[in-house]
Design a protein around this motif. Structure first.
Motif, PDB file in Angstrom:
ATOM      1  N   VAL A  48       0.855  -1.189   0.000  1.00  0.00           N
ATOM      2  CA  VAL A  48       0.000   0.000   0.000  1.00  0.00           C
ATOM      3  C   VAL A  48       0.892   1.240   0.000  1.00  0.00           C
ATOM      4  O   VAL A  48       1.709   1.425   0.899  1.00  0.00           O
ATOM      5  N   SER A  49       0.737   2.074  -1.030  1.00  0.00           N
ATOM      6  CA  SER A  49       1.565   3.276  -1.130  1.00  0.00           C
ATOM      7  C   SER A  49       0.813   4.540  -0.763  1.00  0.00           C
ATOM      8  O   SER A  49       1.411   5.516  -0.308  1.00  0.00           O
ATOM      9  N   GLN A  50      -0.519   4.559  -0.940  1.00  0.00           N
ATOM     10  CA  GLN A  50      -1.282   5.764  -0.627  1.00  0.00           C
ATOM     11  C   GLN A  50      -2.745   5.406  -0.406  1.00  0.00           C
ATOM     12  O   GLN A  50      -3.305   4.569  -1.114  1.00  0.00           O
ATOM     13  N   ILE A  51      -3.362   6.032   0.586  1.00  0.00           N
ATOM     14  CA  ILE A  51      -4.800   5.901   0.820  1.00  0.00           C
ATOM     15  C   ILE A  51      -5.444   7.235   0.479  1.00  0.00           C
ATOM     16  O   ILE A  51      -5.177   8.249   1.132  1.00  0.00           O
ATOM     17  N   VAL A  52      -6.261   7.235  -0.559  1.00  0.00           N
ATOM     18  CA  VAL A  52      -6.864   8.468  -1.063  1.00  0.00           C
ATOM     19  C   VAL A  52      -8.158   8.788  -0.339  1.00  0.00           C
ATOM     20  O   VAL A  52      -8.447   9.937  -0.013  1.00  0.00           O
ATOM     21  N   ARG A  53      -8.982   7.778  -0.078  1.00  0.00           N
ATOM     22  CA  ARG A  53     -10.278   7.986   0.577  1.00  0.00           C
ATOM     23  C   ARG A  53     -10.381   7.099   1.814  1.00  0.00           C
ATOM     24  O   ARG A  53      -9.935   5.949   1.812  1.00  0.00           O
ATOM     25  N   ARG A  54     -10.982   7.659   2.843  1.00  0.00           N
ATOM     26  CA  ARG A  54     -11.263   6.893   4.051  1.00  0.00           C
ATOM     27  C   ARG A  54     -12.762   6.636   4.141  1.00  0.00           C
ATOM     28  O   ARG A  54     -13.558   7.305   3.483  1.00  0.00           O
ATOM     29  N   ILE A  66      -9.720   4.814  -4.447  1.00  0.00           N
ATOM     30  CA  ILE A  66      -9.769   4.606  -3.004  1.00  0.00           C
ATOM     31  C   ILE A  66      -8.343   4.598  -2.432  1.00  0.00           C
ATOM     32  O   ILE A  66      -8.044   5.277  -1.449  1.00  0.00           O
ATOM     33  N   LEU A  67      -7.481   3.836  -3.053  1.00  0.00           N
ATOM     34  CA  LEU A  67      -6.088   3.771  -2.618  1.00  0.00           C
ATOM     35  C   LEU A  67      -5.227   3.280  -3.770  1.00  0.00           C
ATOM     36  O   LEU A  67      -5.738   2.806  -4.791  1.00  0.00           O
ATOM     37  N   THR A  68      -3.928   3.409  -3.620  1.00  0.00           N
ATOM     38  CA  THR A  68      -2.994   2.947  -4.658  1.00  0.00           C
ATOM     39  C   THR A  68      -1.999   1.978  -4.042  1.00  0.00           C
ATOM     40  O   THR A  68      -1.575   2.147  -2.888  1.00  0.00           O
ATOM     41  N   LEU A  69      -1.633   0.980  -4.821  1.00  0.00           N
ATOM     42  CA  LEU A  69      -0.639  -0.014  -4.431  1.00  0.00           C
ATOM     43  C   LEU A  69       0.598   0.148  -5.307  1.00  0.00           C
ATOM     44  O   LEU A  69       0.552   0.805  -6.351  1.00  0.00           O
ATOM     45  N   GLN A 196      -4.426  -2.426 -12.131  1.00  0.00           N
ATOM     46  CA  GLN A 196      -5.121  -2.955 -10.949  1.00  0.00           C
ATOM     47  C   GLN A 196      -4.465  -2.515  -9.639  1.00  0.00           C
ATOM     48  O   GLN A 196      -5.043  -2.710  -8.573  1.00  0.00           O
ATOM     49  N   LEU A 197      -3.290  -1.905  -9.720  1.00  0.00           N
ATOM     50  CA  LEU A 197      -2.658  -1.365  -8.523  1.00  0.00           C
ATOM     51  C   LEU A 197      -3.358  -0.082  -8.065  1.00  0.00           C
ATOM     52  O   LEU A 197      -3.176   0.349  -6.924  1.00  0.00           O
ATOM     53  N   THR A 198      -4.119   0.528  -8.974  1.00  0.00           N
ATOM     54  CA  THR A 198      -4.939   1.680  -8.605  1.00  0.00           C
ATOM     55  C   THR A 198      -6.322   1.165  -8.239  1.00  0.00           C
ATOM     56  O   THR A 198      -7.069   0.698  -9.101  1.00  0.00           O
ATOM     57  N   ILE A 199      -6.659   1.193  -6.976  1.00  0.00           N
ATOM     58  CA  ILE A 199      -7.893   0.594  -6.480  1.00  0.00           C
ATOM     59  C   ILE A 199      -9.018   1.624  -6.559  1.00  0.00           C
ATOM     60  O   ILE A 199      -8.927   2.707  -5.980  1.00  0.00           O
ATOM     61  N   VAL A 214      -1.010   2.529   5.014  1.00  0.00           N
ATOM     62  CA  VAL A 214       0.114   2.833   4.131  1.00  0.00           C
ATOM     63  C   VAL A 214       1.347   2.048   4.584  1.00  0.00           C
ATOM     64  O   VAL A 214       1.659   1.981   5.773  1.00  0.00           O
ATOM     65  N   GLY A 215       2.016   1.436   3.624  1.00  0.00           N
ATOM     66  CA  GLY A 215       3.201   0.640   3.912  1.00  0.00           C
ATOM     67  C   GLY A 215       2.927  -0.823   4.154  1.00  0.00           C
ATOM     68  O   GLY A 215       3.862  -1.637   4.197  1.00  0.00           O
ATOM     69  N   GLN A 216       1.668  -1.178   4.312  1.00  0.00           N
ATOM     70  CA  GLN A 216       1.318  -2.573   4.589  1.00  0.00           C
ATOM     71  C   GLN A 216       1.516  -3.434   3.357  1.00  0.00           C
ATOM     72  O   GLN A 216       1.171  -3.054   2.238  1.00  0.00           O
ATOM     73  N   ARG A 217       2.084  -4.603   3.560  1.00  0.00           N
ATOM     74  CA  ARG A 217       2.264  -5.578   2.473  1.00  0.00           C
ATOM     75  C   ARG A 217       1.014  -6.442   2.380  1.00  0.00           C
ATOM     76  O   ARG A 217       0.544  -6.987   3.392  1.00  0.00           O
TER      77      ARG A 217
END
Length: 275
Positions: A48-54, A66-69, A196-199, A214-217
């Protein structure tokens, strides 16, 4: 005689006996839950590189991020696949030019042989006529005729080459086009995996959960988020087990939303739930 036994009036339900269906009310507590829930899972191992929406009450659109990987190895493979497609396309273009050039050379050779044969045929006809008039030896005439015959055979062979040239060109071009299509398919697959890395939300609704940080594998199949459609709800009721014998699929139901009563119908029943 002994007096008739007495009964407390509060324990009686006076009324007129009637024939027909009897209403049986079964009550239970519950909650409104969405009928359609979109579970978003990771397509491949990544981070997980970024969380755009919570999660919140703000609605989301299907295409909202929603988030990017991130997966550096996958992104590198996609870039290599793209360059391979460009290389194969360049090879195809170069092959077409080369084959077309070879075809023009074959036509030029054919035209030159035809010219040589025409000249040799005229020379042979002339020598035969001179030999008939005893102005040239028979040997010289035979040599001229033989040379014309050789050129005629070469013209015929070159003509056959030109006849199969188009088929040979098509076969080579088709083979290289298959290579291009194969590399294009490999690139499309890698590009799809990178995309697909862009969720994204996937459906219009409400983002209910984001289960990563963020940072989670994450591994393939890991649930990342949950999006629900709040416009389609169902009432899930907890019914006491002793009353479930009176609950049947298809019976009418009334849902109290605290803002009003909504008519409904039992869609599924089990030993513990539901309407």
């Amino acid at each position: 005689k002994p007096a008739a036994p007495s009964v407390d009036m509060s324990g009686l339900w006076p009324g007129t006996v009637k024939r027909g269906p009897m209403e049986r009310q079964v009550r239970g507590l519950g909650a409104l839950k969405p009928e359609e829930i979109h579970w978003i899972a990771a397509a491949q191992d990544s981070r997980v590189s970024q969380i755009v929406r919570r999660a919140g009450i703000d609605p989301v659109k299907a295409n909202d991020v929603i988030l990017t990987l991130s997966d550096p190895d996958l992104e590198l493979e996609a870039e290599k696949a793209e360059w391979q497609v460009k290389q194969d396309e360049a090879t195809l273009a170069n092959l077409k030019v080369k084959l077309e050039s070879d075809k023009l050379d074959q036509k030029a050779t054919f035209a030159e042989l035809e010219s040589q044969y025409t000249q040799a045929k005229l020379s042979a006809d002339r020598d035969l006529e001179l030999t008939r008039l005893n102005l040239k030896s028979d040997l010289e005439s035979k040599l001229s005729v033989d040379q014309a015959q050789q050129l005629q055979n070469r013209v015929a062979l070159q003509k056959q080459r030109l006849a199969i040239q188009d088929a040979a060109i098509k076969a080579q071009v088709d083979a290289q086009e298959v290579v291009v299509q194969s590399s294009q398919a490999a690139y499309d697959l890698k590009k799809k995996q990178v995309d697909q890395l862009t969720i994204r939300a996937g459906i219009d609704g409400q983002l209910q959960e984001v289960d990563v940080e963020v940072g989670q594998r994450v591994t393939a199949g890991t649930i990342l988020a949950k999006v629900a459609d709040p416009t389609k709800l169902k009432a899930v009721l907890q019914i006491a087990e002793t009353q479930m014998k009176d609950v049947r699929i298809g019976l009418d139901a009334t849902i109290d939303t605290r803002n009003g009563l909504i008519p409904g119908q039992i869609g599924r029943a089990s030993c513990r739930e539901r309407v």
